[in-house]
Structure formats: structure tokens, C-alpha cells
Design an enzyme around this catalytic site. Structure first.
Site, PDB file in Angstrom:
ATOM      1  N   ASP A 141      68.869  73.366  82.896  1.00  0.00           N
ATOM      2  CA  ASP A 141      69.047  72.087  83.593  1.00  0.00           C
ATOM      3  C   ASP A 141      70.123  72.193  84.658  1.00  0.00           C
ATOM      4  O   ASP A 141      71.294  72.392  84.348  1.00  0.00           O
ATOM      5  CB  ASP A 141      69.437  71.003  82.582  1.00  0.00           C
ATOM      6  CG  ASP A 141      68.263  70.585  81.724  1.00  0.00           C
ATOM      7  OD1 ASP A 141      67.219  70.231  82.300  1.00  0.00           O
ATOM      8  OD2 ASP A 141      68.386  70.609  80.486  1.00  0.00           O
ATOM      9  N   HIS A 181      64.930  73.489  85.852  1.00  0.00           N
ATOM     10  CA  HIS A 181      64.692  72.080  86.149  1.00  0.00           C
ATOM     11  C   HIS A 181      65.771  71.610  87.115  1.00  0.00           C
ATOM     12  O   HIS A 181      66.923  71.422  86.719  1.00  0.00           O
ATOM     13  CB  HIS A 181      64.742  71.312  84.811  1.00  0.00           C
ATOM     14  CG  HIS A 181      64.547  69.845  84.928  1.00  0.00           C
ATOM     15  ND1 HIS A 181      64.787  68.981  83.864  1.00  0.00           N
ATOM     16  CD2 HIS A 181      64.130  69.063  85.959  1.00  0.00           C
ATOM     17  CE1 HIS A 181      64.531  67.753  84.239  1.00  0.00           C
ATOM     18  NE2 HIS A 181      64.143  67.757  85.503  1.00  0.00           N
ATOM     19  N   GLY A 231      66.660  69.956  73.580  1.00  0.00           N
ATOM     20  CA  GLY A 231      68.032  70.451  73.625  1.00  0.00           C
ATOM     21  C   GLY A 231      68.730  70.150  72.322  1.00  0.00           C
ATOM     22  O   GLY A 231      68.804  70.987  71.414  1.00  0.00           O
ATOM     23  N   SER A 232      69.222  68.918  72.204  1.00  0.00           N
ATOM     24  CA  SER A 232      69.936  68.555  70.972  1.00  0.00           C
ATOM     25  C   SER A 232      69.004  68.593  69.766  1.00  0.00           C
ATOM     26  O   SER A 232      69.444  68.874  68.650  1.00  0.00           O
ATOM     27  CB  SER A 232      70.585  67.186  71.118  1.00  0.00           C
ATOM     28  OG  SER A 232      69.659  66.234  71.548  1.00  0.00           O
TER      29      SER A 232
HETATM   30  C1  DX5 Z   1      68.096  65.724  80.721  1.00  0.00           C
HETATM   31  C2  DX5 Z   1      67.658  67.165  80.782  1.00  0.00           C
HETATM   32  C3  DX5 Z   1      67.028  67.601  79.528  1.00  0.00           C
HETATM   33  C4  DX5 Z   1      67.994  67.595  78.371  1.00  0.00           C
HETATM   34  C5  DX5 Z   1      67.231  67.503  77.112  1.00  0.00           C
HETATM   35  O1  DX5 Z   1      68.642  65.336  81.922  1.00  0.00           O
HETATM   36  O2  DX5 Z   1      66.714  67.352  81.815  1.00  0.00           O
HETATM   37  O3  DX5 Z   1      66.419  68.872  79.651  1.00  0.00           O
HETATM   38  O4  DX5 Z   1      68.798  68.732  78.325  1.00  0.00           O
HETATM   39  O5  DX5 Z   1      68.141  67.342  76.094  1.00  0.00           O
HETATM   40  P1  DX5 Z   1      67.741  66.526  74.791  1.00  0.00           P
HETATM   41  O6  DX5 Z   1      66.585  67.262  74.188  1.00  0.00           O
HETATM   42  O7  DX5 Z   1      68.972  66.557  73.975  1.00  0.00           O
HETATM   43  O8  DX5 Z   1      67.344  65.142  75.242  1.00  0.00           O
HETATM   44 ZN    ZN Z   2      65.496  69.239  81.730  1.00  0.00          ZN
END
Ligand code: DX5
Ligand code: ZN
Length: 211
Positions: free
Chosen positions: A34, A65, A189-190
Site C-alpha cells: 500500500d 496499490h 492486512g490486520s
Molecule cells: C487501505 C489499504 C488496505 C489495507 C487493508 O487503505 O488499501 O490494503 O492495508 O488492511 P485491513 O485488511 O486491515 O483493512
Molecule cells: Zn490496499
């Protein structure tokens, strides 16, 4: 269509990224990176030098991303740093040739849209991209609650036959629901790194989407 899991390193330990990546590498399909600029989103994360360093320590394709303004300016540096998939936000693009530029650099191209953005805005690009990334949180931060975008995923899936990635708040409890709506690439992510046993979590996620 093959289901793929793309763990987001935004929730990994930035002081010890290599350890966290090596832990999940055998169980992941992509590594989600990210990039935030403090303008397009109200947060700053990482950039080109980190992508370059990651490329040296993992064989996982880097799913980059870009949550940045003026993405046109940064396609080439990220491609050269080792990004394999470069996704830009429809809300940020000013040059409709950006996807051709990504392809000309030998990379896969993705288009992303925020939860409140209509899928009508991305349909003109369906013939130009390898992946659509549907945001299920407002981008900028890890660990936010999932916003239900399943209707939008279903709508996109009716006419888009390539990869549909979903990103934001994906966990064991909702991954099946977004898969059933038509997504086949799952960012978490989390939902992975903040669980007690990230490897077991990914294995369970895979059972849920393939089962
Ligand atoms: C949000 C990012 C996501 C984020 C996802 O702005 O684009 O990729 O890291 O993290 P979780 O899975 O914790 O929502
Ligand atoms: Zn992302």
C-alpha cells in the site's frame, strides 16, 4: 478463476518486514503493498525504495496499490523497482493511457475505486485492465471495518471477466461473502497479521474460498 490471497504488509511489523513476509510467503499468492502520499489519502506509508528492497527478499508477485495523486508520474519508478501489478485509483487518474503505459513496461494493470465511487466510472476501462480492485474501506488506514460492497462486486462481475480484488476489512468472517459476490483476489492486512497465528488464518481463509 483462480482464487488468490494477497496479504497487506501495512499491518505487518515495519521494523521487521522480512520476518513477517517469510512467515506468510509459502501460503500467499501475492504481496499487497500500500503506497499512500498524504494527498490522495490522509496518510503516508511507503514508496519506491521499499518496493525495491522487497523485490530482493521475496518471490511473491508485488501487488502495488497506489493511493496517490498524479499516479502517471510514478508508474515507471514503481515498475523499475519491481512492482508486478500496478493499481491506480480511478478518482486520481488524469491520463486515460495510463494502463497502456503500465502494460508497455511489462506489468499488469489494475484500476481501483473507493466505496462511494460508482462502478460506472470504471466500465470504460474494462478492456484495458487486468484487475479491478474494489475498496471495501475508505483508503488510508489498515484495521478499518468492512463496508458492504457486495452489490458493486456482483455488478462488476457481470461484465468483467478478469481478476476482481477486494481490499479493506477482509477477515475470516466475511471472506466467503465477498467471494460469493464474485471477487477472486483477497487482500487482508490486520485480518492476517493481527491474528494470533497468521499462517493458520491464511490456511483457513483458503479453505473458506476454495471449499
Ligand atoms: C487501505 C489499504 C488496505 C489495507 C487493508 O487503505 O488499501 O490494503 O492495508 O488492511 P485491513 O485488511 O486491515 O483493512
Ligand atoms: Zn490496499
Amino acid at each position: 478463476m483462480k482464487n488468490k490471497i494477497s496479504p497487506s504488509i501495512l499491518s505487518a511489523n515495519f521494523a521487521n518486514l522480512q520476518t513477517d513476509i517469510k512467515l506468510i510467503e509459502p501460503y500467499a499468492d501475492y504481496l499487497h503493498v500500500d503506497v499512500m502520499d498524504g494527498h490522495f489519502v490522509p496518510n503516508i506509508s511507503i514508496g519506491v525504495p521499499v518496493v525495491k528492497a522487497l523485490k530482493k527478499i521475496t518471490k511473491l508477485p508485488l501487488d502495488v496499490h497506489l493511493m496517490i495523486d498524479n499516479p502517471e508520474k510514478f508508474i515507471e519508478p514503481f515498475a523499475n523497482a519491481g512492482a508486478d501489478i500496478i493499481t491506480v485509483h480511478v478518482e486520481a487518474i488524469t491520463d486515460s493511457n495510463i494502463f497502456d503505459k503500465i502494460h508497455a513496461l511489462g506489468k499488469k494493470a489494475g484500476i481501483s475505486l473507493n466505496p462511494e465511487t460508482s462502478s460506472d466510472l470504471i466500465t470504460p476501462y474494462f478492456g484495458k485492465v487486468d484487475m479491478v480492485l474494489v475498496m471495501s474501506v475508505n483508503p488510508g488506514f489498515a484495521g478499518q471495518n468492512f463496508i458492504d460492497v457486495t452489490d458493486k462486486i456482483k455488478l462488476i462481475r457481470e461484465s468483467f471477466k478478469r481478476d476482481i480484488e477486494v481490499d479493506g476489512g477482509i477477515k475470516l468472517g466475511n471472506i466467503k461473502m465477498v467471494k460469493d459476490a464474485g471477487a477472486n483476489v483477497f487482500v487482508s492486512g490486520s485480518g492476517i497479521f493481527k491474528t494470533e497465528n497468521p499462517v493458520e488464518t491464511i490456511k483457513k481463509m483458503r479453505e473458506l474460498i476454495n471449499g
